[in-house]
Write a protein that holds these residues in place. Structure first.
Motif, mmCIF file in Angstrom:
data_model
loop_
_atom_site.group_PDB
_atom_site.id
_atom_site.type_symbol
_atom_site.label_atom_id
_atom_site.label_comp_id
_atom_site.label_asym_id
_atom_site.label_seq_id
_atom_site.Cartn_x
_atom_site.Cartn_y
_atom_site.Cartn_z
ATOM 1 N N ILE A 1 0.977 -1.265 0.128
ATOM 2 C CA ILE A 1 0.052 -0.145 -0.097
ATOM 3 C C ILE A 1 0.909 1.290 0.056
ATOM 4 C CG2 ILE A 1 -1.884 -1.145 1.133
ATOM 5 C CD1 ILE A 1 -1.142 -0.178 3.819
ATOM 6 N N PRO B 1 0.761 5.689 1.097
ATOM 7 C CA PRO B 1 0.113 6.590 1.773
ATOM 8 C C PRO B 1 -0.289 7.779 0.835
ATOM 9 C CG PRO B 1 2.235 7.010 2.326
ATOM 10 C CD PRO B 1 2.344 5.716 1.667
ATOM 11 N N THR B 2 -1.421 8.264 1.194
ATOM 12 C CA THR B 2 -2.016 9.576 0.163
ATOM 13 C C THR B 2 -1.003 10.628 0.588
ATOM 14 O OG1 THR B 2 -3.648 9.979 2.118
ATOM 15 C CG2 THR B 2 -4.290 8.738 0.199
ATOM 16 N N MET C 1 -3.227 5.216 7.787
ATOM 17 C CA MET C 1 -2.218 4.105 7.135
ATOM 18 C C MET C 1 -2.304 3.003 8.092
ATOM 19 S SD MET C 1 -1.349 4.513 4.423
ATOM 20 C CE MET C 1 0.037 3.623 3.820
ATOM 21 N N GLU D 1 -3.785 -0.986 7.464
ATOM 22 C CA GLU D 1 -2.953 -2.076 7.653
ATOM 23 C C GLU D 1 -3.788 -3.152 8.417
ATOM 24 O OE1 GLU D 1 0.862 -1.604 9.291
ATOM 25 O OE2 GLU D 1 1.184 -3.831 9.206
ATOM 26 N N VAL E 1 2.177 -6.407 5.302
ATOM 27 C CA VAL E 1 1.770 -5.423 4.599
ATOM 28 C C VAL E 1 2.941 -4.347 4.559
ATOM 29 C CG1 VAL E 1 0.041 -3.356 4.738
ATOM 30 C CG2 VAL E 1 -0.495 -5.652 5.569
ATOM 31 N N SER F 1 4.522 -0.692 2.937
ATOM 32 C CA SER F 1 4.081 0.588 2.771
ATOM 33 C C SER F 1 5.203 1.173 1.739
ATOM 34 C CB SER F 1 4.098 1.482 4.093
ATOM 35 O OG SER F 1 3.973 2.701 3.480
ATOM 36 N N LEU G 1 6.842 4.279 -0.911
ATOM 37 C CA LEU G 1 6.529 5.745 -0.920
ATOM 38 C C LEU G 1 6.754 6.130 -2.548
ATOM 39 C CD1 LEU G 1 8.853 7.066 1.823
ATOM 40 C CD2 LEU G 1 6.278 7.165 1.759
ATOM 41 N N TRP H 1 1.992 8.539 -4.491
ATOM 42 C CA TRP H 1 0.344 8.505 -4.737
ATOM 43 C C TRP H 1 -0.109 9.643 -5.363
ATOM 44 C CZ3 TRP H 1 -3.685 11.540 -2.905
ATOM 45 C CH2 TRP H 1 -4.767 11.072 -2.890
ATOM 46 N N MET I 1 5.873 -0.926 9.278
ATOM 47 C CA MET I 1 5.821 -0.479 8.175
ATOM 48 C C MET I 1 6.985 0.566 7.836
ATOM 49 S SD MET I 1 2.114 -0.435 6.730
ATOM 50 C CE MET I 1 1.520 1.028 7.803
ATOM 51 N N GLY J 1 12.088 9.181 -2.211
ATOM 52 C CA GLY J 1 10.610 8.822 -1.959
ATOM 53 C C GLY J 1 9.856 9.718 -1.092
ATOM 54 N N LYS K 1 6.762 12.669 -2.245
ATOM 55 C CA LYS K 1 5.481 13.268 -1.794
ATOM 56 C C LYS K 1 5.491 14.632 -1.404
ATOM 57 C CE LYS K 1 2.836 10.473 -0.154
ATOM 58 N NZ LYS K 1 2.061 10.078 -1.311
#
Lengths: 167, 259
Positions: free
Chosen positions: A50, A52-53, A60, A64, A81, A83, A85, A89, B1, B132, B136
């Protein structure tokens, strides 16, 4: 003793995850939102990727947990799961079905935007009120109830509405 | 994560740079949180805290990366909560006091006009995690800049009183901007490796953006020659210790607390 469930296929995992919705906007799934980036199954090990927005999106961890819970409900517990970057997104990944669901829910969906790096601030978009369809709308604040939305008002029906920012 | 893996090769230069970027974001995010429930209007409470949230999100990723590259087993919480003042590497502009609302937005203009080209450049950093994060953060910084610009213009080109106060706020924080564009041996090495952004290339973009906004706002570019520095080597402003005390006391008083 029941036998352990057979390892899933990636397609089966995707079918289950197609029901997982965004914690903040429960009418849209994480797949329609474009934050579900990949499903990989190796043996019985499921890897869900996945993104993040926004950098600080507090949903987030919730997402998950929802992914794990949905898969666990089918007996699939060997789940990782991840994440990622990059690539970052963008609302361009939001599906047309997702956009229509937002509109029906009362949130003006993000407008599509030209490709390329963003170096200058965007002009204010012209939005159509998701309640009455009028184009006579104005932005009240660029930062609203969540990082991904701005707050607008319709001058025709006088109702406020959220706008999912193009990003 | 967490991004990256546990097998990341130790790279102390890149770690130090990620720490600078992360501390800038963390400390300004903490400063902005002081506006919670104190802004002139509810929308501004939400806006300033949204900006703080974006900065905190970037800070978490960057501090995690700094810890990985350091290879000493420190994670984002260790770095945020268990360092003392001289160990922080934020620039002075990011820790500068909020002052009044005008001063806070003047500071945000100066910060965001720097971060937009910074993150844009770092989007192609050879460190994939920094790249990365930057990919964002650049989109978020554009919103921050737009917000700061609209308020600085509104206040500067507003009443005599709002003009006077935002000009005073601008004068207060302006001296801290020269530090943003300083070069040192670390930056020289990292620019050569393609990890860090070259401050010489950021300066003209920043000057153009800030100059344009101040002109529209009918504000004067401050003419001070005072150029305080020291944040990158751990010499901070008087108020910084109070900021850290508020940010760290819970974690230090109750190690491992959860709720």
């Amino acid at each position: 003793m029941t036998a352990p469930p057979a390892p899933p296929t990636a397609a089966q995992v995707r079918t289950v995850l197609a029901e997982v919705t965004d914690p903040e906007i429960p009418v849209i799934t994480i797949d329609e939102l474009g934050i579900l980036r990949g499903v990989d199954v190796q043996g019985g090990h499921v890897v869900v990727t996945i993104t993040p927005t926004y950098s600080g999106c507090p949903a987030m961890q919730e997402i998950e947990a929802d992914v794990r819970s949905a898969l666990s409900g089918r007996g699939w517990d060997d789940v990782e799961v991840r994440s990622v970057l990059s690539p970052a997104w963008t609302t361009d990944w939001m599906s047309d079905a997702g956009r229509e669901k937002l509109r029906a829910y009362g949130i003006a969906p993000p407008e599509r935007r030209p490709a390329g790096p963003v170096l200058v601030a965007l002009g204010r978009p012209r939005l159509v009120c998701p309640q009455c369809g009028s184009a006579d709308t104005e932005e009240l604040t660029r930062f609203a109830s969540t990082s991904c939305k701005s707050l607008w008002r319709c001058r025709s029906c006088r109702e406020p509405f959220d706008h999912f920012k193009a990003h | 994560m967490s991004p990256g893996g546990t097998d990341t090769a130790v790279d102390l230069d890149a770690s130090a740079y990620a720490l600078r970027l992360g501390d800038d974001a963390l400390v300004l995010g903490q400063r902005l949180c002081e506006w919670a429930a104190r802004s002139p209007e509810l929308e501004e409470d939400v806006a300033l805290l949204n900006i703080a949230l974006d900065l905190l999100g970037a800070a978490r990723l960057l501090l995690s990366r700094a810890g990985e590259l350091e290879g000493a087993g420190r994670d984002e919480d260790d770095l945020a909560f268990l360092r003392n003042e001289p160990e922080f590497r934020c620039g002075l502009l990011f820790e500068a006091a909020n002052g009044d609302f005008g001063q806070t937005l003047a500071r945000q203009l100066l910060v965001s006009a720097y971060q937009v080209p910074l993150w844009h450049a770092l989007g192609s950093s050879t460190d994939e995690v920094i790249a990365g994060v930057a990919g964002k953060a650049v989109k978020e910084a554009v919103y921050h800049l737009d917000h700061a610009r609209s308020w600085v213009v509104r206040l500067g080109d507003g009443t005599d009183e709002s003009h006077r106060r935002v000009q005073a706020g601008l004068e207060e924080v302006w001296p801290y901007t020269s530090e943003l564009f300083e070069r040192d041996a670390l930056l020289d090495r990292l620019v050569a490796r393609g990890v860090a952004a070259d401050p010489d290339l950021l300066l003209p973009v920043w000057e153009a953006t800030v100059g344009e906004v101040l002109a529209e706002a009918t504000l004067e570019v401050p003419q001070t020659t005072w150029r305080p520095t020291g944040g990158r080597s751990g010499r901070h402003l008087t108020g910084f210790g109070y900021l850290l005390a508020e940010m760290q006391h819970l974690h230090r008083s109750h190690p491992g607390a959860t709720w």
